[in-house]
Design a protein around this motif. Structure first.
Motif, PDB file in Angstrom:
ATOM      1  N   LYS A 217      -8.025   6.417   6.396  1.00  0.00           N
ATOM      2  CA  LYS A 217      -9.278   6.092   5.637  1.00  0.00           C
ATOM      3  C   LYS A 217      -8.534   5.300   4.460  1.00  0.00           C
ATOM      4  O   LYS A 217      -7.784   5.422   3.749  1.00  0.00           O
ATOM      5  N   ILE A 218      -9.316   4.173   4.188  1.00  0.00           N
ATOM      6  CA  ILE A 218      -8.910   3.394   3.006  1.00  0.00           C
ATOM      7  C   ILE A 218     -10.016   3.413   1.844  1.00  0.00           C
ATOM      8  O   ILE A 218     -11.139   3.361   2.168  1.00  0.00           O
ATOM      9  N   ILE A 219      -9.531   3.728   0.564  1.00  0.00           N
ATOM     10  CA  ILE A 219     -10.220   3.952  -0.507  1.00  0.00           C
ATOM     11  C   ILE A 219      -9.916   3.096  -1.619  1.00  0.00           C
ATOM     12  O   ILE A 219      -8.910   3.050  -1.632  1.00  0.00           O
ATOM     13  N   ASN A 220     -10.740   3.022  -2.630  1.00  0.00           N
ATOM     14  CA  ASN A 220     -10.205   2.224  -3.821  1.00  0.00           C
ATOM     15  C   ASN A 220      -9.758   3.490  -4.788  1.00  0.00           C
ATOM     16  O   ASN A 220     -10.291   4.649  -4.818  1.00  0.00           O
ATOM     17  N   ILE A 221      -8.818   3.102  -5.731  1.00  0.00           N
ATOM     18  CA  ILE A 221      -8.361   4.224  -6.609  1.00  0.00           C
ATOM     19  C   ILE A 221      -9.733   4.992  -7.384  1.00  0.00           C
ATOM     20  O   ILE A 221      -9.720   6.196  -7.581  1.00  0.00           O
TER      21      ILE A 221
ATOM     22  N   VAL B  74      -0.224  12.608   4.580  1.00  0.00           N
ATOM     23  CA  VAL B  74       0.503  11.411   4.541  1.00  0.00           C
ATOM     24  C   VAL B  74      -0.702  10.367   3.566  1.00  0.00           C
ATOM     25  O   VAL B  74      -1.735  10.362   3.811  1.00  0.00           O
ATOM     26  N   CYS B  75       0.219   9.612   2.910  1.00  0.00           N
ATOM     27  CA  CYS B  75      -0.734   8.938   1.970  1.00  0.00           C
ATOM     28  C   CYS B  75       0.255   7.352   1.876  1.00  0.00           C
ATOM     29  O   CYS B  75       1.305   7.569   1.702  1.00  0.00           O
ATOM     30  N   LEU B  76      -0.553   6.362   1.587  1.00  0.00           N
ATOM     31  CA  LEU B  76      -0.054   4.922   1.399  1.00  0.00           C
ATOM     32  C   LEU B  76      -0.911   4.534   0.252  1.00  0.00           C
ATOM     33  O   LEU B  76      -1.969   4.567   0.093  1.00  0.00           O
ATOM     34  N   ILE B  77      -0.112   4.133  -0.799  1.00  0.00           N
ATOM     35  CA  ILE B  77      -0.773   3.421  -1.918  1.00  0.00           C
ATOM     36  C   ILE B  77      -0.180   2.006  -2.208  1.00  0.00           C
ATOM     37  O   ILE B  77       0.865   1.991  -1.959  1.00  0.00           O
ATOM     38  N   THR B  78      -1.218   1.250  -2.188  1.00  0.00           N
ATOM     39  CA  THR B  78      -0.943  -0.132  -2.059  1.00  0.00           C
ATOM     40  C   THR B  78      -1.716  -1.127  -2.951  1.00  0.00           C
ATOM     41  O   THR B  78      -3.030  -0.913  -3.060  1.00  0.00           O
TER      42      THR B  78
ATOM     43  N   LEU C  21      -2.258  -5.395   3.839  1.00  0.00           N
ATOM     44  CA  LEU C  21      -1.369  -4.540   4.355  1.00  0.00           C
ATOM     45  C   LEU C  21      -1.755  -3.409   4.879  1.00  0.00           C
ATOM     46  O   LEU C  21      -1.499  -2.780   5.893  1.00  0.00           O
ATOM     47  N   ALA C  22      -2.804  -2.614   4.247  1.00  0.00           N
ATOM     48  CA  ALA C  22      -3.470  -1.492   4.527  1.00  0.00           C
ATOM     49  C   ALA C  22      -3.876  -1.870   5.866  1.00  0.00           C
ATOM     50  O   ALA C  22      -3.828  -0.670   6.721  1.00  0.00           O
ATOM     51  N   GLU C  23      -4.558  -2.622   6.107  1.00  0.00           N
ATOM     52  CA  GLU C  23      -5.400  -3.074   7.410  1.00  0.00           C
ATOM     53  C   GLU C  23      -4.250  -3.077   8.704  1.00  0.00           C
ATOM     54  O   GLU C  23      -4.420  -2.663   9.815  1.00  0.00           O
ATOM     55  N   LYS C  24      -3.230  -3.964   8.392  1.00  0.00           N
ATOM     56  CA  LYS C  24      -2.005  -3.863   9.300  1.00  0.00           C
ATOM     57  C   LYS C  24      -1.441  -2.667   9.624  1.00  0.00           C
ATOM     58  O   LYS C  24      -0.957  -2.442  10.833  1.00  0.00           O
ATOM     59  N   VAL C  25      -1.158  -1.864   8.635  1.00  0.00           N
ATOM     60  CA  VAL C  25      -0.574  -0.582   8.831  1.00  0.00           C
ATOM     61  C   VAL C  25      -1.476   0.289   9.524  1.00  0.00           C
ATOM     62  O   VAL C  25      -1.160   0.821  10.637  1.00  0.00           O
ATOM     63  N   ASN C  26      -2.954   0.201   9.405  1.00  0.00           N
ATOM     64  CA  ASN C  26      -3.794   1.066  10.503  1.00  0.00           C
ATOM     65  C   ASN C  26      -3.647   0.471  11.917  1.00  0.00           C
ATOM     66  O   ASN C  26      -3.722   1.365  12.584  1.00  0.00           O
ATOM     67  N   LYS C  27      -3.597  -0.793  11.831  1.00  0.00           N
ATOM     68  CA  LYS C  27      -3.454  -1.293  13.328  1.00  0.00           C
ATOM     69  C   LYS C  27      -2.249  -0.918  13.882  1.00  0.00           C
ATOM     70  O   LYS C  27      -2.153  -0.567  15.334  1.00  0.00           O
TER      71      LYS C  27
ATOM     72  N   ILE D 242      -4.065  14.063  14.805  1.00  0.00           N
ATOM     73  CA  ILE D 242      -4.841  14.807  13.788  1.00  0.00           C
ATOM     74  C   ILE D 242      -4.530  14.560  12.378  1.00  0.00           C
ATOM     75  O   ILE D 242      -5.344  14.308  11.529  1.00  0.00           O
ATOM     76  N   SER D 243      -3.198  14.664  11.950  1.00  0.00           N
ATOM     77  CA  SER D 243      -2.787  14.733  10.539  1.00  0.00           C
ATOM     78  C   SER D 243      -3.064  13.523   9.741  1.00  0.00           C
ATOM     79  O   SER D 243      -3.412  13.000   8.804  1.00  0.00           O
ATOM     80  N   ILE D 244      -2.582  12.276  10.888  1.00  0.00           N
ATOM     81  CA  ILE D 244      -2.881  11.004  10.320  1.00  0.00           C
ATOM     82  C   ILE D 244      -4.098  10.439   9.945  1.00  0.00           C
ATOM     83  O   ILE D 244      -4.493   9.707   9.126  1.00  0.00           O
ATOM     84  N   GLN D 245      -5.203  11.011  10.825  1.00  0.00           N
ATOM     85  CA  GLN D 245      -6.642  10.945  10.628  1.00  0.00           C
ATOM     86  C   GLN D 245      -7.034  11.499   9.487  1.00  0.00           C
ATOM     87  O   GLN D 245      -8.076  10.893   8.755  1.00  0.00           O
ATOM     88  N   GLU D 246      -6.294  12.487   8.883  1.00  0.00           N
ATOM     89  CA  GLU D 246      -6.757  13.021   7.797  1.00  0.00           C
ATOM     90  C   GLU D 246      -5.989  12.234   6.338  1.00  0.00           C
ATOM     91  O   GLU D 246      -6.312  12.605   5.218  1.00  0.00           O
ATOM     92  N   GLY D 247      -5.121  11.360   6.612  1.00  0.00           N
ATOM     93  CA  GLY D 247      -4.384  10.731   5.611  1.00  0.00           C
ATOM     94  C   GLY D 247      -5.148   9.732   4.965  1.00  0.00           C
ATOM     95  O   GLY D 247      -6.261   9.282   5.484  1.00  0.00           O
ATOM     96  N   ILE D 248      -4.795   9.204   3.816  1.00  0.00           N
ATOM     97  CA  ILE D 248      -5.464   8.272   3.241  1.00  0.00           C
ATOM     98  C   ILE D 248      -4.805   7.065   2.679  1.00  0.00           C
ATOM     99  O   ILE D 248      -3.491   7.055   2.548  1.00  0.00           O
ATOM    100  N   ILE D 249      -5.479   5.929   2.543  1.00  0.00           N
ATOM    101  CA  ILE D 249      -4.667   4.654   1.860  1.00  0.00           C
ATOM    102  C   ILE D 249      -5.581   4.540   0.819  1.00  0.00           C
ATOM    103  O   ILE D 249      -6.844   4.313   0.803  1.00  0.00           O
TER     104      ILE D 249
END
Length: 416
Positions: free
Chosen positions: A2-6, A254-258, A263-269, A286-293
């Motif tokens: 899931k991609i969220i704003n800060i 797992v978490c990506l901050i960018t 980049l976020a969309e490319k990572v998800n693909k 399962i765990s990646i689905q719970e991760g956030i960007i």
């Protein structure tokens, strides 16, 4: 992911996760404390570790495992061992005995290794020989006289890793029963001064229960990775590194901050593409689905989040990342730049992979030689120095605190 704003980031993201009490853990520990080997055998059978008639892995078994390990595997283990050992030696080199003199008051400390430690090495269907290396090698470099290993359903590759790393004894037991046995000792398994190594929630609960009877490294939860990246980062690398942690456990974080939505969309693909072919996709998915960007406006915001979260593994993959390392204060281990993959730290770069999770990197680092020594102080004071420099001061402070036997102890020395 899931991609969220800060501004959408919930404060629960930073919360410490309490370790649940597991009702059976105190019972198992109590029975092993009372009945020793008999209870180990009973619980091992009950918990699916088989009918154990012999706990000790014999020298013949160790030699057989080593002989049957392919030479290329031994070569690769030795590369990892060499790097881990060299880094541990470098760390140990900064520990020194000291002695100073303050106006005739001789003070100092000595570096004293622990006598015996227990290394827990997870086993079963997915053995972790790398964890054997990470526990055993720094203990031996620190001067620990005896290192014992407990590992359930131990596989030949893990036995070989234990041998190469320098383990003194290996036992084929695991779970709560292994932790209890190492803490209290049994007819076969010696009592240790400290228990280290990763494990599941039962092992963690057991370590929490026996802390005080012996030392432990720390209480670790599910694995974590946080990656800070900008548009210069490689989305394939990031996706693979996120999945590398996700496959450890369905509860891995797992978490990506960018700063880059692209980049976020490319990572998800890329994650979707890799998952389609990944052998461990049933867990990683399962765990990646719970991760956030988390999308941030700048790296200052990203660094603030990282320092507040104190992740186990922290990768920084942004422009001139190496010039920012002093701004990071809380992490288990730091991986700087696109080619400093977390997987290298897991296996072979030389740093330890037994690391703090759940935010406790705010006050402790990963396992190291420092976990296997005690820094113990001493003092030597002559009669002249005691009477001229210390007695009056100690007597006055003791009187202020209302501790009159303390005052007496000091006053007697001022007079005799």
């Amino acid at each position: 992911m899931k991609i969220i704003n800060i501004n959408e980031l919930n404060q629960d993201f930073f919360q410490y996760k309490e370790f649940p009490e597991i009702e059976i853990v105190p019972e198992v520990i109590s029975n092993i404390k009372k009945y020793g080997n008999k209870s180990i055998t009973e619980y091992s059978k009950k918990f699916g570790d088989g009918d154990l008639t012999e706990f000790t892995v014999s020298k013949a078994e160790i030699d057989k495992a080593f002989q049957e390990t392919p030479p290329d595997i031994i070569d690769n283990l030795n590369i990892a061992i060499s790097n881990i050992r060299e880094f541990a030696k470098a760390q140990f080199s900064i520990l020194k005995n000291i002695e100073i003199d303050i106006d005739g008051i001789k003070l100092g400390h000595k570096i004293i290794p622990l006598n015996r430690i227990g290394a827990y090495v997870p086993g079963g269907n997915y053995p972790l020989p790398s964890s054997a290396l990470m526990s055993i090698i720094p203990a031996k470099i620190a001067g620990v006289e005896e290192v014992i290993v407990c590992s359930p359903k131990i596989q030949p590759i893990t036995i070989t890793a234990c041998k190469l790393a320098g383990a003194d004894k290996i036992f084929r037991i695991g779970g709560v029963q292994a932790i209890a046995a190492m803490a209290y000792g049994t007819e076969t398994i010696p009592k240790v001064d400290k228990i280290v190594g990763p494990g599941n929630k039962f092992v963690t609960a057991a370590k929490k229960e026996v802390y005080g009877i012996c030392g432990i490294d720390f209480l670790a939860g599910p694995s974590e990775v946080m990656i800070l990246a900008d548009e210069t980062a490689n989305p394939e690398f990031i996706a693979a590194d996120l999945l590398a942690q996700a496959e450890h456990d369905k509860e891995a974080e797992v978490c990506l901050i960018t700063t880059s939505k692209e980049l976020a969309e490319k990572v998800n693909k890329k994650i979707e593409q890799f998952l389609a072919k990944l052998e461990t996709s049933d867990i990683a998915g399962i765990s990646i689905q719970e991760g956030i960007i988390i999308l941030v406006d700048n790296m200052t915001q990203a660094i603030d989040i990282a320092n507040k979260k104190a992740p186990e593994h922290l990768e920084i993959c942004f422009d001139k990342a190496d010039t920012f390392i002093d701004k990071f204060k809380n992490y288990g281990s730091l991986f700087i730049g696109n080619y400093s993959a977390e997987v290298f730290g897991d296996y072979c770069s030389g740093t330890n992979h037994i690391l703090p999770t759940n935010g406790i990197a705010r006050y402790t680092g990963g396992l190291s030689v420092f976990d296997f020594v005690k820094i113990q102080s001493f003092q030597q004071i002559s009669k002249q120095t005691a009477q001229s420099k210390l007695c009056a001061t100690a007597s006055k402070i003791a009187q202020l605190e209302g501790l009159y036997a303390h005052k007496l102890s000091s006053d007697l020395r001022s007079e005799n």
